[in-house]
Design a protein around this motif. Sequence first.
Motif, short mmCIF file in Angstrom:
data_model
loop_
_atom_site.label_atom_id
_atom_site.label_comp_id
_atom_site.label_asym_id
_atom_site.label_seq_id
_atom_site.Cartn_x
_atom_site.Cartn_y
_atom_site.Cartn_z
N GLY A 230 0.79 -1.23 0.00
CA GLY A 230 0.00 0.00 0.00
C GLY A 230 0.82 1.27 0.00
O GLY A 230 0.29 2.35 -0.23
N SER A 231 2.13 1.17 0.24
CA SER A 231 3.01 2.33 0.23
C SER A 231 4.43 1.86 -0.04
O SER A 231 4.78 0.71 0.23
CB SER A 231 2.95 3.11 1.55
OG SER A 231 3.45 2.32 2.61
N PHE A 232 5.25 2.75 -0.55
CA PHE A 232 6.66 2.44 -0.77
C PHE A 232 7.43 3.72 -1.01
O PHE A 232 6.84 4.78 -1.28
CB PHE A 232 6.84 1.47 -1.95
CG PHE A 232 6.42 2.02 -3.30
CD1 PHE A 232 7.37 2.51 -4.20
CD2 PHE A 232 5.08 2.02 -3.69
CE1 PHE A 232 6.98 2.98 -5.44
CE2 PHE A 232 4.69 2.50 -4.93
CZ PHE A 232 5.65 2.99 -5.81
N GLU A 233 8.75 3.63 -0.87
CA GLU A 233 9.63 4.76 -1.16
C GLU A 233 10.13 4.58 -2.59
O GLU A 233 10.73 3.56 -2.92
CB GLU A 233 10.79 4.79 -0.16
CG GLU A 233 11.47 6.15 -0.04
CD GLU A 233 12.36 6.47 -1.24
OE1 GLU A 233 12.19 7.56 -1.84
OE2 GLU A 233 13.19 5.62 -1.59
N ASN B 69 11.12 11.93 -10.71
CA ASN B 69 10.60 13.21 -11.16
C ASN B 69 9.31 13.04 -11.97
O ASN B 69 8.39 13.85 -11.88
CB ASN B 69 11.64 13.93 -12.01
CG ASN B 69 12.79 14.47 -11.18
OD1 ASN B 69 12.80 14.37 -9.96
ND2 ASN B 69 13.79 15.03 -11.85
N THR B 70 9.25 11.97 -12.77
CA THR B 70 8.05 11.72 -13.57
C THR B 70 6.85 11.47 -12.67
O THR B 70 5.75 12.04 -12.90
CB THR B 70 8.27 10.53 -14.51
OG1 THR B 70 9.38 10.80 -15.37
CG2 THR B 70 7.03 10.26 -15.35
N ALA B 71 7.01 10.66 -11.64
CA ALA B 71 5.91 10.40 -10.72
C ALA B 71 5.47 11.67 -10.01
O ALA B 71 4.27 11.93 -9.83
CB ALA B 71 6.32 9.33 -9.70
N GLY C 165 -4.58 3.93 -8.10
CA GLY C 165 -4.54 5.17 -7.33
C GLY C 165 -3.14 5.58 -6.92
O GLY C 165 -2.97 6.30 -5.91
N LEU C 166 -2.11 5.20 -7.66
CA LEU C 166 -0.74 5.53 -7.29
C LEU C 166 -0.57 7.05 -7.22
O LEU C 166 -0.92 7.78 -8.15
CB LEU C 166 0.23 4.94 -8.31
CG LEU C 166 1.72 5.20 -8.04
CD1 LEU C 166 2.17 4.58 -6.72
CD2 LEU C 166 2.56 4.68 -9.20
N ARG C 167 0.01 7.52 -6.12
CA ARG C 167 0.16 8.96 -5.90
C ARG C 167 1.23 9.21 -4.84
O ARG C 167 1.57 8.31 -4.07
CB ARG C 167 -1.17 9.58 -5.45
CG ARG C 167 -1.70 8.99 -4.15
CD ARG C 167 -3.20 9.21 -4.00
NE ARG C 167 -3.73 8.67 -2.73
CZ ARG C 167 -4.10 7.38 -2.59
NH1 ARG C 167 -3.99 6.53 -3.59
NH2 ARG C 167 -4.58 6.97 -1.43
N VAL C 168 1.73 10.43 -4.82
CA VAL C 168 2.61 10.85 -3.74
C VAL C 168 1.80 10.87 -2.45
O VAL C 168 0.64 11.29 -2.44
CB VAL C 168 3.21 12.24 -4.03
CG1 VAL C 168 4.06 12.73 -2.85
CG2 VAL C 168 4.06 12.20 -5.31
N VAL D 20 1.96 6.16 -2.24
CA VAL D 20 0.91 5.28 -1.72
C VAL D 20 0.02 4.84 -2.88
O VAL D 20 -0.02 5.48 -3.93
CB VAL D 20 0.04 5.97 -0.64
CG1 VAL D 20 0.89 6.32 0.58
CG2 VAL D 20 -0.63 7.22 -1.19
N PHE D 21 -0.66 3.72 -2.69
CA PHE D 21 -1.61 3.25 -3.69
C PHE D 21 -2.70 2.44 -3.00
O PHE D 21 -2.57 2.06 -1.84
CB PHE D 21 -0.90 2.41 -4.78
CG PHE D 21 -0.20 1.17 -4.27
CD1 PHE D 21 -0.83 -0.07 -4.29
CD2 PHE D 21 1.09 1.25 -3.77
CE1 PHE D 21 -0.19 -1.20 -3.83
CE2 PHE D 21 1.75 0.12 -3.31
CZ PHE D 21 1.11 -1.11 -3.33
#
Length: 418
Positions: free
Chosen positions: A134-137, A256-258, A382-385, A408-409
């Motif tokens: 659900g989350s990652f760096e 940077n793209t994300a 829902g991938l997002r910062v 997070v997603f």
Amino acid sequence: MSSRPEDAPVEDVQPRYRPYTAKASEPWEELAHDRARCPVVRNAELEAVQVTTYEGVREVLAGHRAWSSALGNIWPLKEPLPPEEQVLGWADQPRHTRQRKLLVKALSASRIQHMRPFSERFADDLIDELSDRGSFEMYDDFAARMAAGHVCELLGVPEGERDEYARSAQRMEELVTDTMDGRAEGGYGSELNEWLDYLGEMIRAKRAAGPGSDDLITQLSFARVDGDYFEVDEIARVIQLLNVAGIGTTIGAIGNTAYLLDRYPEQKARFLSDPEGLARSLAAESLRFESPISGLWRTCSRPTRLGDLDVEPGEKAFVVISAANHDPLVFDRPDEFVIERDWANLPMNLPFGQGIHFCVGMNLSLLEMQVAAAKLYQRLPGLRVRPGFEPELLPGAVLRRFRTLEMVFDGPALPRTT
């Protein structure tokens, strides 16, 4: 090219760009000021001639006879590197040309495209590991592993050694990133020498095994220029530079793209409507708008006229790629992030350089960016910062990327599509 428009008041021609003491997350206004008012100017903070127009940056990067790379390109050196340490982007002719000949065929667009099945499979493997979290760096958990894995595949690192190789390569990249002007700092030299010794052992093993493999280390090990094989140490240094350049810049580009997709939701929505179809133009626009390489150093090697300035041998120049890629004389709506630009009819943006130092690893980096974006946003709903997370830029003039980027997603990951 003029260093100041005739109608520019004298008091306005001091540069506003201060990447060391006031690095801005959105530097476009200060860069626009410098590009319009003082496109070629001596910047006291940089202790160098600063160049900010597309035309000017391209002139310096392509002008290898007047602008040397042997005194540093990602940090400025007072003395040239020893000849045995001058490799590719840190070398001038003829040494640079001799080394580049080895790599152009091995890193050609057709060869790199043959890596696409591996690239898609490897990205899927990494995403599978993230599936239930659900989350990652972004950098440690995905981008760095993606970049290092591709380098291992290209070089032909044995399967059983890849995890350790990737960790060591990432460590070297981190040392270079964290100590851009720290070549002489304690620890860096000894770790680099240990790493070069390790690469040397791998090269000798490849030579002992014979020329039957098509991996890059084998090709370099048996290549001849003017009838002579390359020395093991020179091959090791070429591989080391490929590691740093191929891992560090790609990590930054993927992150940077994300971040840009998060900042510009209407563009993100457009990308999500066709991730595979828009991945190529997204990568190009990301590199233009927020290049992971903000600028590069050169050293004047002969008396040169640049804009309205006379530049003497030994003077440093810093070309601001971030400014050149936002030049309104070249790019329409330069300060807008637009993922569907007509790149077939636009000049190339400048993160990969110009002239003889044009990046030989461009095709690999673009492949990784395109596959990473398509796979991440296809498979992680829902991938997002992470909401509330404020990323911090790395310090310094050369790099534009964050220290960390928390994502997070809404898991779990969707099934593989290939």
